[in-house]
Write an enzyme that holds these catalytic residues in place. Structure first.
Site, short mmCIF file in Angstrom:
data_model
loop_
_atom_site.label_atom_id
_atom_site.label_comp_id
_atom_site.label_asym_id
_atom_site.label_seq_id
_atom_site.Cartn_x
_atom_site.Cartn_y
_atom_site.Cartn_z
N HIS A 1 0.83 -1.21 0.00
CA HIS A 1 0.00 0.00 0.00
C HIS A 1 0.87 1.26 0.00
O HIS A 1 0.60 2.22 -0.72
CB HIS A 1 -0.89 0.03 1.25
CG HIS A 1 -1.93 -1.04 1.30
ND1 HIS A 1 -1.89 -2.06 2.23
CD2 HIS A 1 -3.04 -1.25 0.57
CE1 HIS A 1 -2.94 -2.85 2.05
NE2 HIS A 1 -3.66 -2.37 1.05
N ARG B 1 -4.29 -9.87 4.31
CA ARG B 1 -4.76 -11.14 4.86
C ARG B 1 -3.62 -12.10 5.19
O ARG B 1 -3.86 -13.15 5.80
CB ARG B 1 -5.76 -11.79 3.90
CG ARG B 1 -7.10 -11.06 3.84
CD ARG B 1 -8.15 -11.80 3.02
NE ARG B 1 -9.47 -11.22 3.20
CZ ARG B 1 -10.02 -10.30 2.42
NH1 ARG B 1 -9.32 -9.81 1.41
NH2 ARG B 1 -11.23 -9.85 2.66
#
Length: 279
Positions: A33, A184
């Site tokens: 990110h 995740r």
């Protein structure tokens, strides 16, 4: 860096800017990110990242309620990455009433692969992204290549809706062993984390077969499925597709440099991982 929670405050803040660069996220941020934020920073005159866990893209049995909400830690990472504004609305701010209007992407692209195994997923994605685009009014928006089908769906939506936004795709960031970075990954046990790299290695094997000139995609896919299943994974798909439309290759003209992508999604324990490699 400013942290803003309401649409009205964000719009007021952005009035002084003409070319926002935007990175939408669901938070629980990792280096992938942050790389997108760093990529966005030189594109516009202000860099905006959103953090919002979007209920519309989760199926009832998926991890919406348990998805990590880590706003304070996320903001601590975003500031040194060059983010100027974090837009972190709560659910009532973004959906003050039930979202009756939705953006429905075409089935040929949205009901295959991820859309087949997560029905309605891309409707939820398109709806929230379109809404965020309306709020932020970015000139540029950056998405990661790990979500290969998602960035293609969004790119087509922007084109067909004539939105004045340039979609930029950032390369997949990987750990040292090759595992694609994902929020995740934090669900994985130590043993599962050590095993998780086998997804990218299996895709690499598929890509290598294609690069050797093999055209029997059914055999390539079957071998990959058997390989992961034999290691205790539960694959949803491991497949060879055309980059242009994510349909299976049909003839010799579809094989060649820069024409194909291999994509995979599989569960390891309770964690579902996705990855892809362009060929």
């Amino acid at each position: 860096m400013k942290v803003i929670h309401t649409i009205s405050e964000l719009r007021a803040e952005l009035r002084q800017h003409e070319r926002p660069a935007f990175v939408p996220t669901m938070g629980n941020l990792h280096d992938g990110h942050l790389a997108l934020v760093e990529q966005a920073r030189p594109l516009g005159d202000v860099t905006v990242a959103s953090i919002f866990v979007n209920r519309l893209q989760f199926l009832p049995h998926e991890d919406f309620n348990t998805y990590p909400r880590t706003l304070e830690a996320d903001c601590a990472k975003l500031a040194p990455a060059g983010c100027d504004i974090v837009f972190a609305p709560d659910e009532k701010e973004l959906y003050p009433e039930p979202q009756g209007y939705n953006v429905q992407p075409p089935t040929a692209l949205a009901d295959i692969l991820e859309g087949k195994f997560r029905p309605g997923f891309f409707t939820g994605v398109c709806t929230v992204v379109h809404k965020l685009f309306n709020i932020v009014q970015p000139r540029y928006a950056v998405f990661g290549a790990k979500d290969y089908q998602q960035q293609m769906v969004i790119r087509r939506m922007v084109s067909q809706m004539a939105l004045p936004i340039e979609i930029i795709t950032g390369p997949t960031r990987r750990a040292a062993d090759g595992l694609a970075l994902s929020s995740r990954n934090g669900y994985l046990s130590p043993a599962e984390r050590a095993e998780a790299v086998q997804l990218s290695r299996t895709l690499q094997g598929m890509a290598s077969a294609l690069q050797r000139g093999e055209h029997n995609t059914a055999a390539i896919e079957l071998h990959a499925l058997q390989t992961l299943s034999g290691r205790g994974w539960h694959p949803d798909y491991l497949t060879v597709r055309r980059r242009v439309d994510l349909q299976p290759p049909q003839g010799p003209e579809d094989f060649g440099p820069d024409k194909l992508v291999v994509l995979g999604a599989a569960k390891l324990g309770k964690t579902r991982l996705i990855d892809n490699l362009e060929v």
